[in-house]
Write a protein that holds these residues in place. Structure first.
Motif, PDB file in Angstrom:
ATOM      1  N   ARG A   1       3.296   5.691  -3.219  1.00 17.53           N
ATOM      2  CA  ARG A   1       4.443   6.333  -3.863  1.00 17.53           C
ATOM      3  C   ARG A   1       4.463   6.084  -5.369  1.00 17.53           C
ATOM      4  NH1 ARG A   1       9.612   5.728   0.076  1.00 17.53           N
ATOM      5  NH2 ARG A   1       8.618   6.262   2.034  1.00 17.53           N
ATOM      6  N   LYS A   2       3.484   5.371  -5.837  1.00 17.98           N
ATOM      7  CA  LYS A   2       3.356   5.046  -7.264  1.00 17.98           C
ATOM      8  C   LYS A   2       4.560   4.265  -7.761  1.00 17.98           C
ATOM      9  CE  LYS A   2       1.398   7.035 -11.405  1.00 17.98           C
ATOM     10  NZ  LYS A   2       1.243   8.211 -12.214  1.00 17.98           N
ATOM     11  N   LYS A   3       4.987   3.318  -6.957  1.00 21.92           N
ATOM     12  CA  LYS A   3       6.181   2.579  -7.336  1.00 21.92           C
ATOM     13  C   LYS A   3       5.924   1.075  -7.404  1.00 21.92           C
ATOM     14  CE  LYS A   3       9.368   5.857  -7.464  1.00 21.92           C
ATOM     15  NZ  LYS A   3       8.484   6.983  -7.309  1.00 21.92           N
ATOM     16  N   LEU A   4       4.712   0.641  -7.111  1.00 18.93           N
ATOM     17  CA  LEU A   4       4.480  -0.793  -6.995  1.00 18.93           C
ATOM     18  C   LEU A   4       4.732  -1.507  -8.315  1.00 18.93           C
ATOM     19  CD1 LEU A   4       3.563  -3.149  -5.293  1.00 18.93           C
ATOM     20  CD2 LEU A   4       1.232  -2.637  -5.871  1.00 18.93           C
ATOM     21  N   LEU A   5       4.194  -0.961  -9.381  1.00 18.00           N
ATOM     22  CA  LEU A   5       4.305  -1.686 -10.644  1.00 18.00           C
ATOM     23  C   LEU A   5       5.735  -1.693 -11.158  1.00 18.00           C
ATOM     24  CD1 LEU A   5       0.991  -0.782 -12.403  1.00 18.00           C
ATOM     25  CD2 LEU A   5       1.594  -2.767 -11.063  1.00 18.00           C
ATOM     26  N   SER A   6       6.451  -0.608 -10.933  1.00 13.81           N
ATOM     27  CA  SER A   6       7.846  -0.627 -11.374  1.00 13.81           C
ATOM     28  C   SER A   6       8.639  -1.624 -10.540  1.00 13.81           C
ATOM     29  CB  SER A   6       8.451   0.765 -11.294  1.00 13.81           C
ATOM     30  OG  SER A   6       8.420   1.230  -9.984  1.00 13.81           O
TER      31      SER A   6
ATOM     32  N   ASP B   1       7.716  14.429  -5.217  1.00 16.69           N
ATOM     33  CA  ASP B   1       6.880  13.380  -5.794  1.00 16.69           C
ATOM     34  C   ASP B   1       5.513  13.912  -6.172  1.00 16.69           C
ATOM     35  OD1 ASP B   1       8.941  11.820  -5.242  1.00 16.69           O
ATOM     36  OD2 ASP B   1       7.982  10.623  -3.676  1.00 16.69           O
TER      37      ASP B   1
ATOM     38  N   ILE C   1      -4.901  -0.312  -8.927  1.00 19.32           N
ATOM     39  CA  ILE C   1      -4.565  -1.140  -7.768  1.00 19.32           C
ATOM     40  C   ILE C   1      -4.458  -0.260  -6.532  1.00 19.32           C
ATOM     41  CG2 ILE C   1      -2.883  -2.700  -6.760  1.00 19.32           C
ATOM     42  CD1 ILE C   1      -1.978  -3.423  -9.475  1.00 19.32           C
TER      43      ILE C   1
ATOM     44  N   ARG D   1       2.275   9.773   7.117  1.00 20.92           N
ATOM     45  CA  ARG D   1       3.187   9.586   6.007  1.00 20.92           C
ATOM     46  C   ARG D   1       4.107  10.798   5.969  1.00 20.92           C
ATOM     47  NH1 ARG D   1       2.121   9.062   0.886  1.00 20.92           N
ATOM     48  NH2 ARG D   1       3.714   7.492   0.890  1.00 20.92           N
TER      49      ARG D   1
ATOM     50  N   GLU E   1      -2.930   3.074  -8.229  1.00 22.37           N
ATOM     51  CA  GLU E   1      -1.896   3.002  -9.258  1.00 22.37           C
ATOM     52  C   GLU E   1      -2.376   2.000 -10.286  1.00 22.37           C
ATOM     53  OE1 GLU E   1       1.800   1.598  -7.844  1.00 22.37           O
ATOM     54  OE2 GLU E   1       2.833   1.959  -9.731  1.00 22.37           O
TER      55      GLU E   1
ATOM     56  N   GLU F   1       0.833  -1.207   0.000  1.00 17.83           N
ATOM     57  CA  GLU F   1       0.000   0.000   0.000  1.00 17.83           C
ATOM     58  C   GLU F   1       0.864   1.253   0.000  1.00 17.83           C
ATOM     59  OE1 GLU F   1      -2.473  -0.863   3.312  1.00 17.83           O
ATOM     60  OE2 GLU F   1      -4.000  -1.803   2.068  1.00 17.83           O
TER      61      GLU F   1
ATOM     62  N   ARG G   1      -0.068  11.576  -4.156  1.00 19.17           N
ATOM     63  CA  ARG G   1      -0.818  10.332  -4.320  1.00 19.17           C
ATOM     64  C   ARG G   1      -1.842  10.154  -3.218  1.00 19.17           C
ATOM     65  NH1 ARG G   1      -0.918   8.316  -8.656  1.00 19.17           N
ATOM     66  NH2 ARG G   1      -1.202   6.246  -7.791  1.00 19.17           N
TER      67      ARG G   1
ATOM     68  N   ARG H   1      -6.374   7.697  -1.135  1.00 19.18           N
ATOM     69  CA  ARG H   1      -5.126   7.298  -1.769  1.00 19.18           C
ATOM     70  C   ARG H   1      -5.470   6.923  -3.202  1.00 19.18           C
ATOM     71  NH1 ARG H   1      -2.855   2.775   1.204  1.00 19.18           N
ATOM     72  NH2 ARG H   1      -3.898   1.417  -0.223  1.00 19.18           N
ATOM     73  N   LEU H   2      -4.798   7.546  -4.114  1.00 19.73           N
ATOM     74  CA  LEU H   2      -5.099   7.305  -5.517  1.00 19.73           C
ATOM     75  C   LEU H   2      -4.551   5.949  -5.914  1.00 19.73           C
ATOM     76  CD1 LEU H   2      -4.133  10.819  -6.794  1.00 19.73           C
ATOM     77  CD2 LEU H   2      -6.395   9.964  -6.325  1.00 19.73           C
TER      78      LEU H   2
ATOM     79  N   VAL I   1       2.065   1.782  -3.420  1.00 18.83           N
ATOM     80  CA  VAL I   1       1.020   2.383  -4.248  1.00 18.83           C
ATOM     81  C   VAL I   1       0.979   3.883  -3.991  1.00 18.83           C
ATOM     82  CG1 VAL I   1      -1.466   2.543  -4.555  1.00 18.83           C
ATOM     83  CG2 VAL I   1      -0.384   0.335  -4.496  1.00 18.83           C
TER      84      VAL I   1
END
Lengths: 539, 664
Positions: free
Chosen positions: A444-449, B423, B453, B417, B450, A439, B426, B447-448, A442
């Motif tokens: 940090r928008k880094k999960l998929l990378s 950044d 997901i 957080r 990704e 979570e 998000r 929380r947006l 997500v």
């Protein structure tokens, strides 16, 4: 604005989502649960080979004297265990049939064993020499019991011939039969306060109290349990008894005329055995409280506080439980199962620190007070003075700010090493943590990378995790979507790896299973909702 | 009329000579703060436009340290001379051009009185804005570096050092010998002669780079220039102007021996001995500053990290997690004190060798980049009684700001957080609703997801500790409305009940649950639980409010208004038919009049009577916000006549009964 600078440079560890906790855990239950949990398989005893037998363990019995050796009856053998080391000391095998029950005499020197042919054998516990054979029962003697207080000469036994016999052990003669039961007598106990009072329980749903002084007039009291009685014990006061049969445990007041005090219905299957346990924690005045330990075929051991009529602890074992024993010094708990496993739990003993020199030390400071030199800065102790001082009760403590412990993945997150943090969480194996890390990724928008950068073995970890947890309802929302993405991103790697394919196959099965469950739940909901609506309209 | 909530970080601040006060440009005024308490002690009022720079007159002798004089420059085209201890305006120089930055080098170099005992004139170098163009050509503003004689109160005629479109702020070296600025991809540096007069020749150099510069700093003693660029690199030129500034014109032939090996890293014909590059920042460097002894270089950027570089070795030390882009760094005359200005309108005072944040001067943190996301608007909530407003900030906090005192009251961390300013955002705190007495607060954060997901909406309830005035978390509810977001939340005025509406077509009523009434029970056992769920034809619920007496719950279901009994959860009535989904609903005080607004292609403002259950009147207005007086039946709207012109708004006062505005 004072709080702002303090919070400014703070970092927050990744925490799993809060989940509602059950409210049942009150303040009092907690130390007790800790107490019962502290019965662990002792580590100093290495691999007790004889711990598991082939046959059901029908009875466990502790010697009333230190070091509280205990005997476990299984098939045609009674195994004696040392109360100190918990190792199997010796075996008694010269029985005519399979051992049905075992009991120690009040001084722990003799052991009586009832077998399936109806004979009751008396052995010397130490040498295992066969001393007496009491023949009289026509069927298996499931109940043997010595008087608990001081009487060393007599013995009570009960059998599947529905007779309870009172023996004079020395002469091997049956003094009299106690008649009255109409079905197998399976259990019984002797009163802790009187040598002449006994209780027996039978499959005819009755519990009978016997007084051997008035043996001719039959039982003193009869209690109707309502179900075949599997176990009956006296509580320490001698005024209460607890009986189990079916999935209920009942508490009776025998002094008050056999009144039913409480019925405990928390087991799901037949309660097979009861025994007395003691809770001894701390050194306060209410240090030793008695509890009833009950074990059942559903695999649960429950601890029942009969002063508050409350279950205070319950523990699950993987097999149906048949018998339970608790050592009188509160150090050992033994549970026998129907598959022949013996769960021995021992509590870690605190080192008894009796400080011999304590008195002299107490006296010393007063006398030394004026002789002690005033410390000067030339002396090393000058700089360490007062460091070992403990705060007095009324002192106001200025606490040091609590240091936040960071897990490995938190440290890596601080350095923005996302993939390594992810892998660290995956290897830790705590599913709540892994999901929390996901979570955070997500956020940090880094999960998929991260997913696309995982190497072979790391990908294997992730897929294995997904396979185990993706269908768990609390994580499904995140993990199912992630699983889809993982398959989409790493399809080549998965195709080329045998193990990954295996995991994915399992995952697919789990998902199919889950869909089936969902489907059937929906069906049930469809059936129930009109009924609920009608009910709501009526009310 | 009050004005407040000004930006504290529009220009670099300045320390007083004793380091006990800090002067901050706040809009049209300069505010004086105490560095020990971080509270405002005075204000210099007089400029008619934004003050762009403030320069404190330094003390030339130790005895004059108590002197508290400063020069300020403003966009209104004046320079003013103040005694900020009094505070008192002493002189005004009007130069007719808006000034965007000012330096006074002669304060810093040691002034030697001339032979006749008269002090030399003081010159300021100012960056002015001149609008050029006209006659059919588009207007454009040109920045010019000019020189101004402060002693004689006039511009030095004919001296324009530079002219350009994108001139950065003028920086002076701590020794007062050089001034410079960055312009696109080059730095321009002038040497100020030791005895400055009106017509003097300047020696100058230019330094070039492949990226645009964003910051510039001079070494206090040596000829070292540091500059930061948009990519986060820090370039350090040593021996700048070795040829140009070395004094002797005759050494012009020194240029002959320049070759690449001698001057590593220096581009083409730039006048420097060597150039080194440090790269730690990932985004643009916005603050650069040399320590007073020149051993360290401080740099700050968008990441919100202050980096200390050891100049000789390049070793780094950090002050991380400031939480907001660093704009300026400044050290005070007191060696143990310095300050950083951050983009979140805060000035942090640092205890120096350890880089601890001592205290913060914080202005209002207005949400600037919040409404980037469709449907996740940010809400500012005002509590009328205490004059406190709650503002969601970028770093997952809610700031309580007192309007009457014009200062921050407290900050609540909503989401545990850290904010990394560089950044993308998000996680957004997008709704706040305090209860009427401010004892509880309800927040919604999103929380947006990704790529579909892990999106999460959580509803949090906070309880206020009345003694400490701090909020503590009482209940967290994850995904209160399944997958759909929350469109509005509202407190019932009479008791503890909250309604939350979702775009997914239902609303939920939450009540505070006291398990048992035993007082000694732990606080954790009290929580907020869902009391009732309601929906109307599965339509998206867009707005909600309670009536003044709490007896009626009004929920907008797309275009209609539904009335509910909150206790029994029964639908009472459905009224209305507005052209667009309703965006806000407000009751006028305790009366039974309800205002609804909707936006979009056919905006509308309507007033409904609850007793008659019909619309009384309506306007075709694009309304941004509505507010009502608590007791009377009047309300005010902030309206735009056209949805496109964002700047022009009208505040109109209405009475509920009368469609004619009372005042505009």
């Amino acid at each position: 604005t004072d709080c702002c600078p303090a919070t400014m440079a703070e970092t927050f560890p990744v925490k799993p989502k809060l989940r509602p906790t059950s409210d049942g855990t009150g303040e009092t239950a907690k130390p007790e649960a800790k107490y019962w949990r502290s019965f662990r398989k002792p580590k100093d005893v290495e691999a007790i080979a004889s711990e598991s037998f082939l046959y059901p363990i029908s009875s466990v019995s502790f010697s009333p004297v230190v070091p509280h050796d205990f005997a476990a009856a299984h098939s045609a053998t009674v195994t004696l265990f040392s109360g100190k080391t918990l190792e199997a000391k010796s075996k008694i095998t010269d029985l005519s049939g399979s051992a049905a029950s075992a009991a120690f005499r009040c001084d722990g020197k003799l052991l009586a064993v009832g077998d399936s042919t109806g004979a009751v054998h008396v052995f010397e516990a130490k040498s295992r020499s066969h001393l007496r054979r009491l023949r009289g029962h026509a069927a298996a003697a499931r109940l043997v019991c010595y008087p608990r207080a001081a009487d060393k000469l007599h013995l009570l036994s009960g059998g599947d011939d529905s007779v309870v016999k009172y023996w004079d052990v020395t002469t091997e003669t049956c003094l009299f039969d106690l008649l009255g039961h109409k079905d197998y007598v399976r259990c019984g106990d002797s009163s802790p306060v009187s040598d002449e009072m006994f209780v027996s329980g039978s499959y005819d749903h009755r519990i009978k109290l016997w007084d051997v002084r008035v043996s001719s007039s039959g039982s003193v009291m009869e209690l109707k349990h309502g179900l075949p009685v599997e176990s009956v014990i006296y509580l320490p006061s001698g005024g209460l008894i607890a009986s189990s049969g079916g999935n209920v445990v009942k508490i009776w007041d025998v002094i008050g005329g056999g009144k039913l005090l409480h019925t405990m219905e928390s087991h799901n299957k037949t309660v097979t055995d009861l025994c007395m346990g003691k809770v001894g924690y701390g050194t306060s005045e209410d240090a030793e409280q008695c509890r009833i330990l009950s074990v059942s075929l559903d695999g649960y051991m429950k601890v029942f506080d009969f002063s508050k009529f409350k279950i205070t602890y319950s523990m699950r074992f993987p097999q149906p439980l048949l018998s339970v024993g608790f050592s009188p010094d509160c150090s050992t708990r033994v549970i026998g199962t129907s598959k022949g496993n013996l769960y021995i739990g021992r509590r870690k003993k605190k080192l008894e620190t009796v400080d011999e020199g304590g008195y002299s030390e107490w006296g010393a400071p007063l006398a030394d007070e004026h002789q002690r030199k005033v410390l000067r800065p030339t002396h090393f102790r000058y700089f360490t003075r007062g460091q070992s001082r403990r705060p007095a009760e009324r002192d106001y403590l200025v606490k040091r700010p609590k240091k936040v412990k960071f897990a490995k993945h938190d440290k890596l997150f601080k350095k923005f090493r996302h993939k390594e943090a992810f892998v660290a969480a995956l290897t830790s194996g705590d599913s709540g943590k892994v999901v929390a890390v996901m979570e955070e990724l997500v956020a940090r928008k880094k999960l998929l990378s991260c997913v696309s950068n995982l190497e072979g073995s790391e990908l294997n970890l992730l897929v294995e995790f997904l396979q185990k947890n993706a269908t768990r309802p609390i994580y499904a929302g995140l993990l199912m979507n992630l699983a889809l993405k993982v398959i989409e991103f790493r399809v080549k790697d998965i195709r080329s790896d045998q193990q990954l394919r295996e995991h994915l196959r399992n995952l697919k099965q789990a998902v199919e299973e889950e869909t089936r469950i969902q489907q059937s739940l929906l069906e049930i909901q469809g059936i129930v909702s009109p009924i609920l609506k009608i009910a709501a309209k009526r009310s | 009329m009050f004005t407040g909530g000004r930006s504290y970080v529009s220009s670099p601040p300045a320390f007083s000579n004793d380091g006990k006060r800090i002067l901050v440009c706040t809009g049209n005024t300069v505010s004086v703060f105490s560095t020990s308490t971080a509270l405002q002690t005075g204000e210099l009022e007089g400029h008619e436009a934004q003050v762009t720079s403030v320069v404190v007159v330094p003390a030339s002798t130790p005895s004059s340290k108590v002197l508290c004089n400063c020069w300020t420059a403003s966009l209104d085209g004046t320079l003013k001379y103040w005694d900020f201890a009094a505070p008192e305006l002493m002189r005004t120089i009007s130069i007719k051009f808006p000034i965007c930055s000012m330096v006074i080098p002669s304060f810093l170099s040691n002034q030697t009185p001339e032979s006749n005992g008269k002090l030399p004139d003081i010159y300021a170098y100012i960056c002015t804005i001149e609008v050029k163009g006209g006659d059919g050509k588009p207007h454009y503003s040109v920045k010019q570096i000019r020189k101004c004689n402060l002693s004689k109160s006039r511009l030095v005629g004919g001296v324009t050092l530079a002219e350009g479109l994108e001139i950065g702020p003028v920086i002076v070296s701590p020794s007062g010998k050089y001034i410079g600025f960055h312009e696109k991809r080059k730095l321009r540096v002038w040497e100020i002669p030791a005895s400055d007069c009106e017509n003097v020749g300047y020696r100058k150099i230019r330094l070039h780079h492949t990226k645009s510069f964003t910051a510039l700093a001079f070494h206090p003693t040596e000829r070292i220039i540091a500059a930061g660029d948009v990519t986060g690199r820090i370039l350090i030129w040593r021996g700048c102007g070795h040829q140009a500034f070395s004094g002797n014109e005759s050494l012009g032939n020194g240029r002959s021996n320049k070759n690449i090996e001698d001057r590593p890293g220096v581009r083409d014909d730039d006048d420097a001995e060597s150039c080194t590059t440090w790269h730690w920042h990932s985004t643009q460097v916005s603050a650069l500053f040399f320590s007073s002894d020149g051993a360290y270089l401080y740099s700050g950027g968008r990441e919100g990290v202050l980096v200390v570089w050891q100049l000789d070795t390049g070793k780094k030390n950090f002050l991380p997690r400031i939480g907001s882009p660093v704009l300026y760094y400044l050290s005070s005359p007191d060696p143990s004190l310095s300050c950083i200005s951050c983009a979140d309108n805060r000035i942090h005072l640092l205890r120096m060798p350890r880089m601890e944040i001592l205290s913060s001067i914080s202005g209002i943190q207005l949400p600037c980049s919040m409404n980037l996301f469709e449907g996740l608007g940010s809400v500012v909530v005002i509590n009328g009684n205490a004059g406190v407003i709650a503002v969601p900030t970028e770093n997952y906090r809610v700031q309580f700001y007192s309007l009457l005192d014009d200062r921050e009251v407290s900050v609540v961390q909503i989401c545990e957080r850290n904010h990394h300013p560089a950044d993308e955002i998000r996680v957004v705190v997008n709704l706040i609703a305090p209860s009427l007495d401010f004892s509880t607060m309800c927040t919604v954060e999103t929380r947006l997801a990704e790529e579909g997901i892990g999106g999460l909406v959580s509803l949090k309830f906070w309880a206020c500790d009345l003694q400490k005035k701090t909020f503590s978390l009482s209940t967290v509810i994850y995904e209160p409305h399944r997958d759909s977001g929350i469109s509005s939340i509202a407190f019932r005025p009479t008791d503890c009940m909250v309604v939350s509406t979702s775009c997914g077509g239902d609303f939920k009523l939450w009540v505070e649950n006291h398990k048992g009434s035993i007082k000694d029970q732990k606080h954790q056992n009290n929580g907020w639980v869902c009391h009732a769920v309601g929906s109307y034809k599965r339509k998206a619920m867009t707005a909600s409010t309670f009536s003044g007496d709490g007896s009626v719950l009004v929920v907008a279901a797309e275009r209609v208004i539904t009335l509910w009994d909150p206790d029994k959860n029964m639908l009472l009535d459905v009224i209305g038919d507005s052209p667009q989904p309703i965006s806000t609903l407000t009751f006028i005080g305790n009366s039974d009049y309800l205002i609804s607004t909707c936006q979009g292609s056919s905006p509308q403002l309507s007033v409904w009577s609850m007793s008659k259950l019909r619309r009384i009147w309506c306007y075709k207005l694009y309304v941004d916000s509505v507010t009502c007086s608590v007791d009377s039946s009047t309300f005010a709207v902030l309206a735009r006549l056209m949805p496109s012109d964002a700047g022009k708004g009208v505040i109109a006062m209405f009475s509920a009964e009368n469609p004619v505005p009372l005042s505009i």
